[in-house]
Design a protein around this motif. Structure first.
Motif, PDB file in Angstrom:
ATOM      1  N   HIS A  51     -49.099  63.824  61.211  1.00  0.00           N
ATOM      2  CA  HIS A  51     -49.795  63.685  62.492  1.00  0.00           C
ATOM      3  C   HIS A  51     -48.978  62.725  63.346  1.00  0.00           C
ATOM      4  N   ASP A  52     -48.473  63.196  64.475  1.00  0.00           N
ATOM      5  CA  ASP A  52     -47.590  62.345  65.279  1.00  0.00           C
ATOM      6  C   ASP A  52     -47.389  62.972  66.656  1.00  0.00           C
ATOM      7  N   TYR A  53     -46.776  62.194  67.538  1.00  0.00           N
ATOM      8  CA  TYR A  53     -46.392  62.720  68.844  1.00  0.00           C
ATOM      9  C   TYR A  53     -45.212  63.676  68.710  1.00  0.00           C
ATOM     10  N   ARG A  70     -31.142  72.362  59.976  1.00  0.00           N
ATOM     11  CA  ARG A  70     -32.036  71.625  60.872  1.00  0.00           C
ATOM     12  C   ARG A  70     -32.999  72.588  61.565  1.00  0.00           C
ATOM     13  N   SER A  71     -34.200  72.100  61.851  1.00  0.00           N
ATOM     14  CA  SER A  71     -35.188  73.008  62.418  1.00  0.00           C
ATOM     15  C   SER A  71     -36.371  72.248  62.996  1.00  0.00           C
ATOM     16  N   LYS A  72     -37.088  72.903  63.876  1.00  0.00           N
ATOM     17  CA  LYS A  72     -38.387  72.398  64.307  1.00  0.00           C
ATOM     18  C   LYS A  72     -39.400  72.640  63.191  1.00  0.00           C
ATOM     19  N   TYR A  73     -40.553  71.957  63.294  1.00  0.00           N
ATOM     20  CA  TYR A  73     -41.689  72.244  62.424  1.00  0.00           C
ATOM     21  C   TYR A  73     -42.702  73.088  63.196  1.00  0.00           C
ATOM     22  N   TYR A  74     -43.527  73.828  62.469  1.00  0.00           N
ATOM     23  CA  TYR A  74     -44.695  74.419  63.109  1.00  0.00           C
ATOM     24  C   TYR A  74     -45.607  73.267  63.524  1.00  0.00           C
ATOM     25  N   ARG A  75     -46.336  73.449  64.617  1.00  0.00           N
ATOM     26  CA  ARG A  75     -47.211  72.363  65.042  1.00  0.00           C
ATOM     27  C   ARG A  75     -48.476  72.907  65.696  1.00  0.00           C
ATOM     28  N   LYS A  76     -49.502  72.073  65.665  1.00  0.00           N
ATOM     29  CA  LYS A  76     -50.796  72.409  66.256  1.00  0.00           C
ATOM     30  C   LYS A  76     -51.312  71.174  66.981  1.00  0.00           C
ATOM     31  N   LYS A  77     -51.678  71.338  68.240  1.00  0.00           N
ATOM     32  CA  LYS A  77     -52.192  70.203  69.014  1.00  0.00           C
ATOM     33  C   LYS A  77     -53.522  69.741  68.429  1.00  0.00           C
ATOM     34  N   ILE A  78     -53.652  68.426  68.244  1.00  0.00           N
ATOM     35  CA  ILE A  78     -54.882  67.849  67.706  1.00  0.00           C
ATOM     36  C   ILE A  78     -55.317  66.673  68.578  1.00  0.00           C
ATOM     37  N   PHE A 105     -50.558  64.803  71.022  1.00  0.00           N
ATOM     38  CA  PHE A 105     -50.549  64.517  69.593  1.00  0.00           C
ATOM     39  C   PHE A 105     -50.662  65.827  68.821  1.00  0.00           C
ATOM     40  N   TYR A 106     -49.911  65.921  67.701  1.00  0.00           N
ATOM     41  CA  TYR A 106     -49.851  67.184  66.968  1.00  0.00           C
ATOM     42  C   TYR A 106     -50.006  66.974  65.460  1.00  0.00           C
ATOM     43  N   ARG A 107     -50.432  68.041  64.809  1.00  0.00           N
ATOM     44  CA  ARG A 107     -50.294  68.119  63.357  1.00  0.00           C
ATOM     45  C   ARG A 107     -49.092  69.013  63.091  1.00  0.00           C
ATOM     46  N   TYR A 108     -48.110  68.479  62.373  1.00  0.00           N
ATOM     47  CA  TYR A 108     -46.894  69.228  62.051  1.00  0.00           C
ATOM     48  C   TYR A 108     -47.002  69.788  60.636  1.00  0.00           C
ATOM     49  N   SER A 135     -46.085  60.168  50.313  1.00  0.00           N
ATOM     50  CA  SER A 135     -46.294  59.650  51.670  1.00  0.00           C
ATOM     51  C   SER A 135     -44.977  59.122  52.210  1.00  0.00           C
ATOM     52  N   MET A 136     -44.867  59.122  53.533  1.00  0.00           N
ATOM     53  CA  MET A 136     -43.643  58.629  54.165  1.00  0.00           C
ATOM     54  C   MET A 136     -43.976  57.490  55.130  1.00  0.00           C
ATOM     55  N   MET A 137     -43.911  57.743  56.421  1.00  0.00           N
ATOM     56  CA  MET A 137     -44.132  56.691  57.410  1.00  0.00           C
ATOM     57  C   MET A 137     -45.554  56.120  57.301  1.00  0.00           C
ATOM     58  N   THR A 138     -45.670  54.820  57.511  1.00  0.00           N
ATOM     59  CA  THR A 138     -46.992  54.191  57.448  1.00  0.00           C
ATOM     60  C   THR A 138     -47.939  54.794  58.481  1.00  0.00           C
ATOM     61  N   TYR A 139     -47.406  55.125  59.667  1.00  0.00           N
ATOM     62  CA  TYR A 139     -48.260  55.626  60.746  1.00  0.00           C
ATOM     63  C   TYR A 139     -48.576  57.113  60.620  1.00  0.00           C
ATOM     64  N   TRP A 140     -48.121  57.733  59.542  1.00  0.00           N
ATOM     65  CA  TRP A 140     -48.479  59.129  59.270  1.00  0.00           C
ATOM     66  C   TRP A 140     -49.692  59.249  58.348  1.00  0.00           C
TER      67      TRP A 140
END
Length: 442
Positions: A10-12, A66-74, A89-92, A116-121
């Motif tokens: 979940h991120d910008y 390299r590639s984009k991720y699928y995403r959904k606006k949340i 803001f999106y869910r990737y 888990s990765m980034m703390t803000y995720w």
């Protein structure tokens, strides 16, 4: 069966810059080598066989992986609504439908491990675990990874799981497997001797590769030494064997995950790439992480050019120094590296110089001068936004100057919001610096 999961983000913003959950893949490879029934599902992976071709074509995948991720606006989290930036803001990651379709092809798990990765995720982790609990309400879930280590207490209070592994990963996972499944599994002799398996990824055209684990340096902004207490190197012969194993399977893209790739270059980097040249085992080599300019020399430059590294990233951070901001190099060593690049006639369009923008107390003008300095050498600067990392020296300073509650809310660690913004370094300033850095100096 044990199910390993790489969760939604979940991120910008998010982009797949040869990003794979290497720690989770290590555990998958370890358990497989011990004949444990294990599966790995990556909620972010874009190229599973279950995904329709039409959807894949919309991702603009590059040949190098390299590639984009699928995403959904949340919905933007409530804590971030006070942050006034013009971003959605999106869910990737994959849709619930695709994940469910993928999970139907495997047995119901008896134990689930989520990384888990980034703390803000962490909201993406909560979303993932909520989804998994709907499908497998009685299955115990274990959380591990970077967020679990950096913010153990926050995870304990906010993530609904049965176990949280924040240290001694393999020992604790071994204990949990014994407790929950009554299966005894031997520990790996060494993580660096694991033969990594990527068979959980359909149609993968690159693999992560590394010479070492950890980093001997202790940069004030970086959590590497907290996450990996020791710096350890692999053996040259093992690296050759692993490279050949993937090369013979048709893999021609290798992304180095090392934090200190050029360290000990006489023992690893130089002999490895001399061997690649001698045996004519050429591939596309990529550096998603910046390497240390101070360890860059004429021979390394020659080898990089001969094997045609597709991109070379150096860490420079800033041309300014103070008690909180050190650098991987200085102007003298930077100039030395530029001279080597020019003498070896390396294409400067392949090179990126990483800077950090938005550090505590940092001024717009100072970053601008760093950008101009790099551009004056006909090189391309990349200003990366600073993200506060708990358990680092700079985090203690960030706590004092940030307008946000960095201690209790990891969402405020998100680099996009400029966590340490002030009147001389705002969100708008960061956008201006990025625009300035896009100027084509080559």
């Amino acid at each position: 069966m044990i199910l390993l999961v790489n969760p939604w983000i979940h991120d910008y913003t998010a982009y797949d810059l040869w990003a794979k959950p290497l720690g989770l893949i290590e555990i998958y490879s370890w358990l497989k080598s011990k004949n444990i029934d294990v599966e790995l599902i990556d909620f972010l992976y874009q190229y599973y066989d279950e995904i329709p071709d039409k959807k894949i074509k919309n991702l603009s995948k590059r040949k190098d992986g390299r590639s984009k991720y699928y995403r959904k606006k949340i919905k933007t989290p409530d804590s971030l609504k006070q942050v006034e930036i013009p971003r959605k803001f999106y869910r990737y990651g994959n849709s619930e439908k695709i994940i469910e379709k993928k999970l139907k092809n495997i047995k119901n798990p008896e134990l689930i491990l989520v990384t888990s990765m980034m703390t803000y995720w962490y909201p993406g982790i909560k979303d993932t675990i909520k989804f998994l609990k709907k499908l497998y309400p009685d299955t115990p879930i274990v959380l591990g990874g970077i967020y679990a280590k950096l913010m153990f207490n926050h995870a304990k209070n906010n993530i609904n799981v049965d176990y949280i592994v924040n240290r001694k990963d393999y020992i604790n996972i071994k204990k949990i497997i014994k407790e929950e499944l009554n299966i005894k599994v031997d520990l790996p002799q060494s993580r660096l001797k694991l033969k990594l398996k990527f068979d959980a990824y359909d149609n993968l055209n690159y693999v992560p590769f590394r010479f070492s684990i950890g980093c001997p340096f202790n940069c004030s902004y970086c959590g590497s030494t907290f996450l990996e207490k020791k710096y350890r190197c692999s053996k040259l012969e093992f690296l050759k064997q692993e490279y050949l194993r993937f090369y013979n399977k048709g893999i021609r893209n290798f992304a180095f995950y090392d934090d200190a790739l050029l360290l000990n270059s006489k023992k690893l980097f130089k002999p490895f790439f001399k061997w690649v040249i001698e045996e004519q085992l050429y591939s596309n080599f990529h550096l998603p992480n910046a390497v240390h300019i101070n360890y860059f020399d004429r021979e390394i430059a020659y080898l990089m050019k001969r094997v045609e590294f597709k991109n070379i990233r150096f860490g420079f951070e800033t041309i300014f120094r103070d008690k909180f901001v050190e650098s991987k190099t200085d102007r003298k060593n930077f100039q030395k590296a530029v001279n080597i690049i020019e003498k070896e006639n390396i294409d400067k369009r392949k090179i990126r110089i990483y800077l950090i923008a938005g550090m505590p107390g940092q001024k717009f003008e100072n970053v601008k001068k760093s950008i101009k300095y790099i551009q004056s050498h006909k090189l391309i600067p990349i200003p990366n936004e600073y993200s506060p990392v708990p358990h680092t020296e700079m985090f203690t300073y960030a706590l004092k100057v940030s307008p946000y509650d960095l201690k209790n809310e990891p969402l405020y660690h998100n680099k996009t919001i400029v966590p340490c913004n002030w009147k001389k370094m705002t969100y708008e300033d960061i956008q201006q610096l990025k625009q300035l850095a896009r100027y084509d100096v080559t």
